[in-house]
Design a protein around this motif. Structure first.
Motif, PDB file in Angstrom:
ATOM      1  N   UNK A  55       0.857  -1.197   0.000  1.00 35.49           N
ATOM      2  CA  UNK A  55       0.000   0.000   0.000  1.00 35.49           C
ATOM      3  C   UNK A  55       0.890   1.243   0.000  1.00 35.49           C
ATOM      4  N   UNK A  56       0.526   2.214  -0.821  1.00 35.73           N
ATOM      5  CA  UNK A  56       1.254   3.483  -0.923  1.00 35.73           C
ATOM      6  C   UNK A  56       0.327   4.606  -0.493  1.00 35.73           C
ATOM      7  N   UNK A  90      -4.583  11.353 -11.954  1.00 31.75           N
ATOM      8  CA  UNK A  90      -3.205  11.280 -12.489  1.00 31.75           C
ATOM      9  C   UNK A  90      -2.240  10.860 -11.380  1.00 31.75           C
ATOM     10  N   UNK A  91      -2.410  11.452 -10.195  1.00 33.42           N
ATOM     11  CA  UNK A  91      -1.534  11.119  -9.064  1.00 33.42           C
ATOM     12  C   UNK A  91      -1.725   9.666  -8.628  1.00 33.42           C
ATOM     13  N   UNK A  92      -2.946   9.193  -8.669  1.00 29.11           N
ATOM     14  CA  UNK A  92      -3.190   7.793  -8.311  1.00 29.11           C
ATOM     15  C   UNK A  92      -2.477   6.857  -9.278  1.00 29.11           C
ATOM     16  N   UNK A 128      -8.359   8.307  -3.417  1.00 26.26           N
ATOM     17  CA  UNK A 128      -7.679   9.602  -3.495  1.00 26.26           C
ATOM     18  C   UNK A 128      -6.423   9.640  -2.623  1.00 26.26           C
ATOM     19  N   UNK A 129      -6.397   8.878  -1.533  1.00 24.03           N
ATOM     20  CA  UNK A 129      -5.278   8.950  -0.586  1.00 24.03           C
ATOM     21  C   UNK A 129      -4.316   7.759  -0.636  1.00 24.03           C
ATOM     22  N   UNK A 130      -4.787   6.625  -1.160  1.00 24.15           N
ATOM     23  CA  UNK A 130      -3.960   5.423  -1.145  1.00 24.15           C
ATOM     24  C   UNK A 130      -4.089   4.652  -2.459  1.00 24.15           C
ATOM     25  N   UNK A 131      -3.019   3.928  -2.810  1.00 20.95           N
ATOM     26  CA  UNK A 131      -3.105   2.906  -3.854  1.00 20.95           C
ATOM     27  C   UNK A 131      -2.592   1.603  -3.250  1.00 20.95           C
ATOM     28  N   UNK A 132      -3.104   0.491  -3.746  1.00 19.57           N
ATOM     29  CA  UNK A 132      -2.691  -0.810  -3.221  1.00 19.57           C
ATOM     30  C   UNK A 132      -2.628  -1.825  -4.345  1.00 19.57           C
ATOM     31  N   UNK A 133      -1.716  -2.788  -4.201  1.00 19.70           N
ATOM     32  CA  UNK A 133      -1.623  -3.898  -5.146  1.00 19.70           C
ATOM     33  C   UNK A 133      -1.544  -5.202  -4.359  1.00 19.70           C
ATOM     34  N   UNK A 134      -1.926  -6.287  -5.009  1.00 23.49           N
ATOM     35  CA  UNK A 134      -1.674  -7.625  -4.504  1.00 23.49           C
ATOM     36  C   UNK A 134      -1.057  -8.417  -5.644  1.00 23.49           C
ATOM     37  N   UNK A 135      -0.029  -9.197  -5.352  1.00 23.57           N
ATOM     38  CA  UNK A 135       0.682  -9.949  -6.379  1.00 23.57           C
ATOM     39  C   UNK A 135       0.901 -11.388  -5.928  1.00 23.57           C
ATOM     40  N   UNK A 136       0.914 -12.289  -6.899  1.00 33.62           N
ATOM     41  CA  UNK A 136       1.217 -13.694  -6.635  1.00 33.62           C
ATOM     42  C   UNK A 136       1.674 -14.321  -7.951  1.00 33.62           C
ATOM     43  N   UNK A 187       1.182   6.996  -8.593  1.00 31.06           N
ATOM     44  CA  UNK A 187       1.500   6.329  -7.337  1.00 31.06           C
ATOM     45  C   UNK A 187       1.531   4.812  -7.512  1.00 31.06           C
ATOM     46  N   UNK A 188       0.655   4.278  -8.358  1.00 27.76           N
ATOM     47  CA  UNK A 188       0.708   2.843  -8.666  1.00 27.76           C
ATOM     48  C   UNK A 188       2.071   2.504  -9.264  1.00 27.76           C
ATOM     49  N   UNK A 189       2.527   3.340 -10.184  1.00 24.69           N
ATOM     50  CA  UNK A 189       3.827   3.129 -10.821  1.00 24.69           C
ATOM     51  C   UNK A 189       4.957   3.196  -9.798  1.00 24.69           C
TER      52      UNK A 189
END
Length: 211
Positions: free
Chosen positions: A17-18, A50-52, A93-101, A55-57
């Motif tokens: 999470x960012x 755009x910021x979201x 607007x405040x956070x981005x999150x990823x899950x990976x496997x 932020x993912x990147x």
């Protein structure tokens, strides 16, 4: 702020999470976004969106040792063009999150509790789920229901899913973090059962499913 949380689940999937506190220019510097992807981002009118995306990147740069390239299938599902790792992405607007496997299909969704989720009760819940609502915790419950159903929807990657009819979440009592059980019913009547994890932080709900 940058990286807010990074955790490995029991099944070896990883969540990151960012927290978005940077300016757009700072995120550009942190993200190392490929030129073609940057062009697409710059066409987005909303600065917040755009910021979201940036932020993912930036989060991908933080998590992966080697540079990865993000693509999307025709249905919008994200994938890594140069990596076998499966990925699901969510942002507010405040956070981005990823899950990976590396092996399992997965899904993740996040929402701010500052939103009004009353429409979820009308549009996305079955009659049984509506009966399980507790008025004292209703908005938080609805947010968790919605994120759980969205996470499963992303995991299944199917078109025209009826959230009320096809995704059933078992009764739960909202806590800071916990597990959920849910069933996805295919159009032909075949059922698949899922275990999901969730956590509540900084007035946000994050729900994920793996496998």
């Amino acid at each position: 702020m940058g990286l807010y949380l990074r955790k490995t689940l029991e099944n070896k999937a990883e969540i990151a999470v960012w927290q978005i506190t940077e300016t757009e220019e700072q995120l550009k510097a942190l993200s190392s976004t490929p030129n073609d992807e940057m062009e697409e981002i710059l066409f987005i009118k909303s600065e917040s969106l755009r910021k979201q995306k940036l932020a993912v990147r930036a989060l991908l740069n933080e998590v992966f040792e080697e540079k990865v390239y993000l693509g999307h299938h025709d249905n919008g599902k994200p994938f890594l063009e140069n990596c076998i790792t499966n990925i699901s992405i969510t942002h507010t607007e405040k956070y981005v999150a990823i899950i990976i496997d590396d092996e399992e299909d997965l899904g993740i969704d996040m929402e701010s509790l500052d939103r009004d989720f009353s429409a979820v009760e009308r549009k996305a819940l079955s009659e049984e789920e509506k009966e399980d609502l507790d008025n004292s915790k209703k908005n938080e419950q609805l947010a968790i229901y919605w994120c759980a159903k969205e996470a499963i929807f992303k995991r299944m990657s199917q078109n025209r899913v009826d959230f009320a009819e096809q995704i059933e979440v078992e009764e739960f009592n909202p806590k800071g973090e916990g597990e959920l059980e849910a069933t996805f019913t295919h159009k032909d009547g075949h059922e698949e059962e899922f275990e999901l994890g969730y956590m509540v932080f900084d007035r946000h709900v994050l729900v994920w499913v793996v496998g």
